[in-house]
Each structure stands twice: as C-alpha cells, then as structure tokens.
Design an enzyme around this catalytic site. Structure first.
Site, PDB file in Angstrom:
ATOM      1  N   SER A 582       0.850  -1.194   0.000  1.00  0.00           N
ATOM      2  CA  SER A 582       0.000   0.000   0.000  1.00  0.00           C
ATOM      3  C   SER A 582       0.886   1.245   0.000  1.00  0.00           C
ATOM      4  CB  SER A 582      -0.962  -0.030   1.188  1.00  0.00           C
ATOM      5  OG  SER A 582      -1.970   0.944   1.045  1.00  0.00           O
ATOM      6  N   ASP A 657      -8.986  -4.985  -5.763  1.00  0.00           N
ATOM      7  CA  ASP A 657      -8.597  -4.012  -4.736  1.00  0.00           C
ATOM      8  C   ASP A 657      -9.459  -2.759  -4.861  1.00  0.00           C
ATOM      9  OD1 ASP A 657      -7.321  -2.179  -3.066  1.00  0.00           O
ATOM     10  OD2 ASP A 657      -5.322  -2.925  -3.539  1.00  0.00           O
ATOM     11  N   HIS A 689      -7.655  -5.469  -0.764  1.00  0.00           N
ATOM     12  CA  HIS A 689      -6.458  -4.639  -0.575  1.00  0.00           C
ATOM     13  C   HIS A 689      -5.360  -5.343   0.230  1.00  0.00           C
ATOM     14  CE1 HIS A 689      -3.971  -1.177  -0.610  1.00  0.00           C
ATOM     15  NE2 HIS A 689      -4.104  -0.907   0.672  1.00  0.00           N
TER      16      HIS A 689
END
Length: 712
Positions: A582, A657, A689
C-alpha cells in the site's frame, strides 16, 4: 561429583540449544498456530458497582476483589449447563464457558448463536432477552434495540420486530453505510443511537453522481463487472446528509447541514438530553472545520460552537466526550496547538480550559476520577513509541504516570475508579496483566510473562534512533539474524510503510515486529524498519510536513536508515532488498526508482503509483487536488521515474482491490514496457487490498523466493 555436575551442565545446555532450534513456518507467520499467541486471561472484566473483577478459568467464572484479594468461584460450567437443562430453552455449553458481559453486579448476559440470554447468580435463572437480527453493520443501542442494513436499506429491530426505516430510492443511494467518506476521519459506522435509544441518527450517502469504477469478478464463466463508486482526487465527490429517526413516531428529520456537495460530516455526537446533535462539518479542502449544534426536532442549526482552521489540514478523529456529572460540558480532541490534546468546552461553545498540553499526544481518553478534577488518559508523554496511562489534574495540568513499567499499555478503570487493569507488553515482555491501584501500585499480578517463542531460534532486536535532515528523531527496529556473527556479512530485508496512521516501531513485544520479520532473521537476513516523517504519534509538524509532496521527505528519511546500515561492517550492502504494501508499496517503488543504486531487489504490494488515481478523502488531505497542486502530483507520479529502474522489481496486486485500484500497477507495467524496462508482476485474483486467509502463506512464499533468488 564434579564429572556428574559437568555432564548435567552439558546435557542441560544441549537441551536448551535443541529447544531453541525451531523456526517459523509460513503458516506460523499468518497466525494459524495459536500456540504462538501470547497467553491471555479469558473474559477479564470489571464487575459493575464493585471493585471486583471476573474472569474465566478452568471453565468456571471466578471473581476477585481488588482490595482484599479474596477470590471465589461464582459459577462452574457444570452449574451453567444444569441451569440451561432446567430452563425452557434448548441451549447447552458442552465444553467451554461462554463469553459474558455484566449487566449489574448480580446479572450477566451471554449469546448462543443470535439469541441473547441473561443469567442471575442469586437464583441461577436463565432468561431470554432478545434475538439479534441478521444483517450488516449491526449496531446495538443501550437497550436491546438494533440498527442494521440490508443492502442499501436501513432497518431497526425491537422486540423481535424488524422495520425498514429508510429504503433506497435509486441506485447509488444508501442508508446507514459504514463506509461513508470511505471510513476516513475516524468514522467506523453509519448509525448512532441516542443515549436512551429514542432516536437513531444515520448517514444518507448519495454516490449516484460519483464515477463507477469497474472491478472484475472472474469466478463466473463470462467474467462480470462489479462496479464500485470510487471518487478520485479532484473528481466529483459524493453527498452525505445526516437523518434522525424518531423511534416513537417513526418520523425522520434531516439536519440542515447546508450544501452537501463539498463537505464531510464527522464526529457525530448526541447531546445527553437527546434534544440536540453535534456534527463537525469539514470542508472538502479539509482545512476548515465547524462544530455545529442542531435541533433534533427541526433539523435547524442552533449555532456553530467554534471553528478550527489549519494551513495543511484539520483531521477530526473523535466524537465529543460529555462529562458525566455536568451534561453541559464536553471534551474535544484537537491538534490546534500542534499535538493531540484535550479541550474542555460548554455546550454554548465557550472554551473553559485546555486540559492537557505539551509536546506529546493523547491517544485515548479513559475516564475522570470521582470528583472529576483528574482525567485519566493514555498517551505518549514519556516516549512516542510507548503508550502509558496518566493522571492529569485539570486545575494545573500536572501529570502523573500510573503505568510505571515502560511499554505499550491497555488500561481499564474499575467502576469505583480506585483500580485499573493494566495489560501491557514491551521489548522484553510478551504480555503481563496486573491489577493496579489508582496511585500506580501493583495490587496483584494476574498474568506473568510467558514467552510462547522460547523454543524458537532467538534473534536480537535493537531499537534506536537516527536523525533526519532537520534533526528529528527517526525510530528504527533492527533484527539481527539468529546465530549472528559480527565477523560475517548478511543480506538485508528492509520492510517499509512510511505513511500516515501507521507506526512500525513500538515499545511492545518484538518491538512491533511480526513473525514474518523474525522468520527473515532466522533465515539469515538483517531485518530493518524505520518510521519516517509523516507517520503518527509525533505531533502535527512531524506528520504534515509531507503535505502536497508525498514521497520526498519520506525517501530522504529512509535513506538515513540505509546510510546507517551501510556503516555497519556486518551488512552486505550489495545484497539489500526492500518490501512494502500500500503506502509501503509506494515507498518501495519510490526507493527503487529514486535511489536506484541502493536496493538490488524490491517487492511492492498494492502500490500507489499515481496519486490522481487515489480516492478523494485521503488523497486530497495529503495532496490537495491535481488542479491546485500539479507539481506535487507530478513529483509523486512514479511513472515519471521508470527510466531510473536498475534492480529487480516485482509488483504484486489484488485484482479486486477497492482501495488502491488495479489501475495503479497496470499503468506502471505499461510504462515499463514502453521504456523497455524489465519488471516482474504477480496478481492475486479475487483478493481485495491485501492477501488474506490461507493464501497469505502463498504471498509470503512468493516474496521470499523472489528476494532469495535475486540476492544470490
């Protein structure tokens, strides 16, 4: 005799060494082995109206008095099963005492499936209280009344009757969703019961004007598009309003918050009288907040109590906390002086006083003392990597630390405010649970430290600080390989996050490292992580200095960690790898491209590549809009640095995602193709995610193999 003693010493030493030969499996690293969890006390809690606490031990409910230390058995599993057999209900607890919640000092409740029962200790009577409805976003009131959602519609359930109170009238409109404003600003739910359950406040979210973003479901024979609403930075946002449902009349009144197009409704809080509701209204630029008071009966704005502005951003994270003895006063949390502190207001909007101050952060309000002249808070007063309990005198703001052992503490005050449960860990301690009096003296230790990893290969963990270019302390964690030899050279596994709202290095068990970090060290790597500027618990200036230019100061700070590693004689600087997910994927890719001669291998999971592809709430807080900050978006667009790539880089993305959409990494791959840069790529179909569940072991194995193979 001497020979026997020597033999015993050698035998014990060999047994000790053999016992410490275990290494983590990939299944261990995804926390499937419960034997590796720190010991805990089942269902430990305070009993209302007393200074007694209760817990479950050996399938019996035990109580103990914090002052007298007199322990007694309240109820055994056999007695509970006997009471269940003699009741009209077909329930049983064959081999495990259920989790309970105290209603008063003589009654507790428990659940069996969706049914809720009470048990009265005095006569061992079981009574059915309610049945929880089936639905999403279940929100229980103070009594047995529930709000829940079914699709886009909002329901309440009372006395077993389910009523739809708000039905979606068109595609894109939902009532009571938990993801309003995409769960930013501390918002974790979409419904709010009033103190006496006479009213339910709820968000109405209209996303019909927001662009659809396609997520593809490949499980069908013909892959199907499942659209999600995803407002990207600078694009049209959603509209949110706040309605209030009257349980007794069935009527809904919407609060008149004004034009909803360019604002966020945060910190929703009921007045104790149930006549008013408070909403922190934040503009879309997120630099101007108004705390507004509304009339529940009419929806009219009563007044704006106060306003807050900031050059970078205002980020409300908490509701108002009303004072129990004076319902006309409340506590507001704010960083207006540069640190998260507490401010006492009255409901007319007059500031009475600032309750806490200084270069430290309040992380949680715990409670007041009996006289309400002392407030108990968790905070970082002694260290930004610790979390301790403090008593703050409201008269002069003097502070006393009550948790006298360093570390990360979780504390729960007794009903009479004379004691607290202290559950903590630190760099030397797995978990300890104490009963502590309100002066900080330990009354009883309930849970001694017991390291579940004692039979595993041990790795030394070092916590220290480096200096940023502007002389800020940057906390790092370094794990040395098991069987470390300072005369050898070791490869590096550099794990990075580096973004807001996540602190990697803490004074807690293993200094915040997970089992996978330890596995890397067991496999012969030096494991390194550091919190750069932009990360939390260090004050506003430390966090918001990255505003409008993400990926610049963070990379500069991480290079301080690299420089430190390069200074160590046992680091093989030709075999350094970096990994992150991320924001950490953004940082990993940034380091590989902006510092191309440092890391030989990088793995970037779910990486942000272009901030104009990111959603409005988070993206515009830290970057403003692409129109107002073109240079920042250009500098943060990693496609502009593709030509710099030298090392081996693998991007990993989950195909559905909804946070960092697949477009990020796909656009990067396309740019690499056009630039004739070789890059590796792997996807996880159907995951969101991150890779969750058993498939996470595959993810870890994929990363290990890639780094091992390319650092040879």
């Amino acid at each position: 005799m001497r020979k026997i003693s020597t033999f015993l010493i050698l035998l014990l030493s060999s047994m000790f060494l053999f016992a410490q030969e275990k290494t983590f499996t990939l299944e261990d690293c995804i926390y499937m082995n419960r034997e590796l969890f720190p010991k805990n006390i089942q269902n430990l809690q305070w009993i209302p109206e007393t200074s007694d606490y209760s817990f479950v031990k050996d399938n019996a409910l035990i109580s103990n008095n914090a002052k007298s230390n007199k322990e007694k058995t309240l109820l055994t599993l056999e007695e509970l099963n006997s009471a269940a057999e003699n009741s009209e209900f077909e329930i049983s607890f064959s081999n495990r005492f259920p989790s309970i919640s105290w209603t008063d000092k003589n009654v507790f409740s428990f659940s069996v499936m969706n049914d809720i029962y009470s048990f009265k200790l005095s006569n061992k009577e079981i009574t059915k209280l309610d049945t929880r409805p089936e639905g999403e976003n279940l929100d229980k009131g103070n009594s047995y009344i529930y709000a829940y959602t079914d699709g886009a519609d909002l329901y309440i359930s009372k006395n077993g009757e389910n009523t739809c109170i708000a039905k979606s009238e068109k595609e894109g409109v939902s009532y009571g969703p938990d993801g309003v404003h995409r769960s930013e600003f501390g918002i974790s739910k979409g419904t709010f019961w009033s103190p006496n359950d006479n009213f339910l406040a709820f968000y109405r979210l209209d996303e019909s004007m927001v662009a659809d973003y396609p997520l593809v479901d490949i499980t069908k024979r013909i892959a199907a598009v499942e659209n999600t609403k995803y407002p990207m930075a600078g694009m049209t946002s959603h509209e949110a309003t706040l309605g209030v449902y009257n349980v007794n009349t069935g009527k809904i009144v919407y609060m008149k918050t004004g034009d909803p197009v360019n604002q966020y409704l945060t910190s929703v809080t009921w007045d104790p009288s149930e006549k008013y509701i408070y909403i922190a209204v934040l503009n879309r630029d997120q630099n101007h907040l108004k705390l507004n008071k509304y009339d529940v009966a009419t929806g009219d704005l009563i007044k704006t109590l106060f306003e807050e502005t900031d050059e970078q951003y205002v980020e409300p994270q908490n509701p108002l906390a009303f004072i129990s003895k004076d319902k006309n006063k409340f506590i507001w949390q704010s960083r207006r002086d540069g640190w998260n502190h507490l401010y006492l207001y009255n409901t007319d909007g007059n500031l009475i006083k600032q309750l806490t101050k200084g270069n430290w952060e309040v992380t949680e309000i715990i409670d007041f003392n009996k006289n309400e002249d002392i407030i108990y808070v968790m905070g970082t007063y002694d260290s930004p990597i610790e979390n301790n309990l403090y008593a703050v005198k409201t008269k002069d703001q003097s502070i006393k630390r009550l948790t006298n052992i360093h570390g990360t503490h979780y504390c729960y005050l007794s009903p009479n405010k004379d004691y607290f449960i202290d559950n903590y860990s630190n760099t030397e301690t797995t978990r300890v649970i104490n009963i502590v009096d309100i002066n900080g003296k330990i009354a009883k230790t309930l849970q001694e430290d017991a390291n579940p990893l004692k039979d595993y290969k041990q790795c030394e963990i070092i916590v220290g600080t480096l200096k940023s270019d502007n002389n800020d302390d940057l906390y790092y964690r370094m794990i040395l390989p098991s069987d470390f030899d300072p005369n050898k050279k070791y490869p590096v596994f550099y794990y990075v996050y580096g973004g807001p709202h996540m602190q990697m290095v803490t004074d807690s068990w293993n200094a915040g490292a997970g089992f996978w970090d330890l596995r890397w060290a067991q496999r012969g790597y030096i494991v390194f992580s550091m919190d750069n500027r932009g990360t939390p618990n260090r004050g506003e200036a430390f966090e918001d200095c990255i505003h409008r230019n993400l990926g610049v100061l963070e990379v500069d700070d991480q290079m301080k960690g690299v420089e430190y590693l390069r200074s160590l004689p046992y680091v093989d600087t030709d075999r350094m790898s970096v990994d992150g997910w991320s924001y950490g994927g953004f940082m990993t890719t940034s380091l590989m491209l902006k510092q191309p001669d440092v890391f030989k291998v990088g793995v970037a999971g779910g990486p942000v590549i272009q901030w104009e592809f990111y959603e409005i709430m988070y993206g515009e807080r830290y970057m403003d809009t692409p129109e107002s900050n073109p240079d920042g978006y250009k500098n943060g667009n990693l496609i502009n640095y593709v030509d710099n790539l030298k090392g081996k880089l693998m991007l990993i993305h989950c195909t559905t995602d909804p946070v960092v959409v697949w477009q990020h990494s796909l656009s990067f791959i396309d740019a690499c193709i056009k630039a004739r840069k070789q890059v590796d790529y792997f996807v996880y179909p159907g995951h969101e995610h991150n890779v969750r569940g058993i498939d996470r072991a595959h993810l870890y194995e994929k990363i290990e193999n890639y780094i091992d193979d390319n650092l040879k």
